[in-house]
Design an enzyme around this catalytic site. Structure first.
Site, PDB file in Angstrom:
ATOM      1  N   ASP A  65       0.856  -1.197   0.000  1.00  0.00           N
ATOM      2  CA  ASP A  65       0.000   0.000   0.000  1.00  0.00           C
ATOM      3  C   ASP A  65       0.886   1.240   0.000  1.00  0.00           C
ATOM      4  O   ASP A  65       2.108   1.129  -0.102  1.00  0.00           O
ATOM      5  CB  ASP A  65      -0.969  -0.016   1.201  1.00  0.00           C
ATOM      6  CG  ASP A  65      -2.321   0.581   0.820  1.00  0.00           C
ATOM      7  OD1 ASP A  65      -2.342   1.764   0.428  1.00  0.00           O
ATOM      8  OD2 ASP A  65      -3.334  -0.132   0.884  1.00  0.00           O
ATOM      9  N   HIS A  79      -2.640   3.160  -4.644  1.00  0.00           N
ATOM     10  CA  HIS A  79      -2.076   2.642  -3.391  1.00  0.00           C
ATOM     11  C   HIS A  79      -0.658   2.141  -3.651  1.00  0.00           C
ATOM     12  O   HIS A  79      -0.249   1.091  -3.159  1.00  0.00           O
ATOM     13  CB  HIS A  79      -2.965   1.535  -2.807  1.00  0.00           C
ATOM     14  CG  HIS A  79      -4.249   2.055  -2.232  1.00  0.00           C
ATOM     15  ND1 HIS A  79      -4.310   2.808  -1.080  1.00  0.00           N
ATOM     16  CD2 HIS A  79      -5.533   1.975  -2.676  1.00  0.00           C
ATOM     17  CE1 HIS A  79      -5.565   3.152  -0.832  1.00  0.00           C
ATOM     18  NE2 HIS A  79      -6.327   2.668  -1.789  1.00  0.00           N
ATOM     19  N   GLU A 136      -9.698   2.900  -5.390  1.00  0.00           N
ATOM     20  CA  GLU A 136      -9.340   4.266  -5.008  1.00  0.00           C
ATOM     21  C   GLU A 136      -8.160   4.829  -5.806  1.00  0.00           C
ATOM     22  O   GLU A 136      -7.336   5.544  -5.268  1.00  0.00           O
ATOM     23  CB  GLU A 136      -9.027   4.320  -3.503  1.00  0.00           C
ATOM     24  CG  GLU A 136     -10.213   3.905  -2.661  1.00  0.00           C
ATOM     25  CD  GLU A 136      -9.920   3.920  -1.156  1.00  0.00           C
ATOM     26  OE1 GLU A 136     -10.798   4.353  -0.411  1.00  0.00           O
ATOM     27  OE2 GLU A 136      -8.835   3.472  -0.740  1.00  0.00           O
TER      28      GLU A 136
END
Ligand code: ACM
Length: 423
Positions: free
Chosen positions: A58, A128, A191
């Site tokens: 991440d 990420h 995202e």
């Protein structure tokens, strides 16, 4: 029991409702030792949970050794915590580091396999990605010098769209695929804010070359390419529901986290689905209003709500419903600095997820579950599982006093009907 136990011969007719009974743990925001992961696998096994989704990369950390790219862990495996925690007594930055060697990964995989648990590793693409780009800046879109993120949140940093970067992604997946014998590899997809791609003339040029009309199509191009690559290794691709945007690769499985809508859309088009909606199955959200809750995301997902979650939406017909592989609880670790807090957030709610995963819908019964939970607490005590005590607390609220009497209301977050007290 110490003296052994005699059980009468019996025929057990039992079978799980769902094939995918999962738990995701985030090892990127906070790092968990191999022993802690094994403790969790032990607890999963006693709940007949069979899929451990391991979030290994991440913005805040890269936690898996990749032989071909050692800087992923050397550079990407350390961050400086935000705020005061990032400043040592000597005034210098504190490093928070951790990663699993490939030998440790193999050890965990074998430990899980012995308990009938498959591990689904996750390598997040195309967002990420800050820790990876910090280690190898040539993978990024901008020239900004990055470091693994100190803070939580959604960051803008994306992998770029060069052939060399696609080769990097495939190299990493090749090592990951060789380590994990299970069928699925998770490629994230969530995202990924597309601002950097949209602002980059070079990415725009690559999109024209690749025939991608917009940033969603560009993401879809990458995910499709990774699916083809994984297919060649005998693996199936799974990703968060954002991989629907721009079009799914033909074999992709969708993990529906932004509610169940993505899962419904995927199932209606013949794709397999795992339901893990944030609204019901994110166990990093608080579980009670008690002041004794450790930090958590600031909405409350009580045990009863987790128990009530139904993985098969009414919107699906019988054929579409067969694409619902099962359900999964997710534990993001931004708010969980210690393993005790992980266990606090997981238990007892993970037991509810396990029951939904295993039991026929018609057999589900929340009062029955609550009644059986006390035996479960005894097992957790014996196993050393640090379950949350907050749901079992008795709350005391003083009401209006009148005519020389006062009203005291006793309550319990789980709704146990009997509360005993002494004066
Ligand atoms: C997610 O919670 N970003 C999948």
């Amino acid at each position: 029991a110490k003296g052994g136990l005699v059980v009468a011969a019996a025929h057990i007719d039992d079978t799980p409702r769902f094939a995918w009974r999962g738990l995701m743990l985030d090892s990127a925001r906070h790092f968990w030792t191999v022993d802690e992961i094994k403790q969790l696998l032990d607890a999963m096994a006693t709940h007949k949970l069979n899929t451990f989704h391991w979030h290994l990369t991440d913005d805040q950390g890269w936690r898996i050794e990749i032989r071909k790219y050692p800087k992923l862990t050397q550079v990407g495996g350390c961050r400086v915590p935000g705020g005061d925690a990032g400043i040592g007594a000597d005034g210098k930055p504190v490093q928070y580091c951790g990663y699993y060697t490939q030998d440790e990964i193999r050890e965990v995989v074998a430990y899980a396999a012995a308990r009938h648990i498959d591990i689904v590793p996750e390598f997040d693409v195309p967002g990420h990605a800050t820790a990876a780009i910090s280690a190898y800046p040539e993978l990024g879109v901008t020239d900004a010098k990055l470091a693994p993120s100190s803070e939580w949140g959604v960051f803008q940093n994306l992998f770029n769209t060069e052939e060399a970067t696609f080769a990097f992604l495939e190299d990493v997946l090749a090592e990951v695929a060789a380590l994990f014998p299970g069928k699925y590899i998770h490629v994230g997809g969530d995202e990924a804010v597309k601002n950097q791609w949209i602002a980059s003339p070079r990415v725009q040029q690559r999109m024209r070359e690749l025939g991608a009309n917009d940033a969603m199509a560009m993401q879809s191009h990458i995910i499709k390419r990774l699916e083809t690559f994984l297919d060649g290794k005998g693996k199936r691709l799974i990703g968060w529901d954002e991989i629907l945007e721009g079009g799914l690769p033909p074999q992709a499985t969708v993990m529906s986290w932004r509610g169940t809508e993505g899962g419904i859309e995927a199932a209606k088009t013949g794709h397999d689905v795992v339901m893990s909606p944030a609204s019901d199955l994110y166990l990093d959200y608080l579980q009670t209003h008690s002041p004794n809750e450790p930090p958590g995301r600031p909405a409350i997902i009580p045990l009863k709500q987790v128990y009530a979650f139904e993985p098969v939406p009414a919107a699906l017909d019988a054929a579409q419903a067969r694409h619902i592989l099962g359900l999964q609880a997710n534990a993001w670790s931004e708010h969980m600095r210690t393993f005790e807090r992980v266990q606090h957030n997981l238990f007892p709610r993970l037991a509810a997820v396990a029951e939904t995963g295993w039991s026929p819908k018609a057999r589900k019964d929340y009062p029955g579950f609550l009644a059986r939970l006390s035996a479960e607490l005894a097992r957790w005590n014996a196993q050393g599982v640090a379950y949350a005590k907050t749901p079992f607390e008795v709350s005391i609220a003083a009401g209006d006093a009148a005519n020389g009497t006062s009203n005291i209301t006793l309550g319990n977050a789980l709704g146990y009907p009997d509360i005993r007290y002494t004066t």
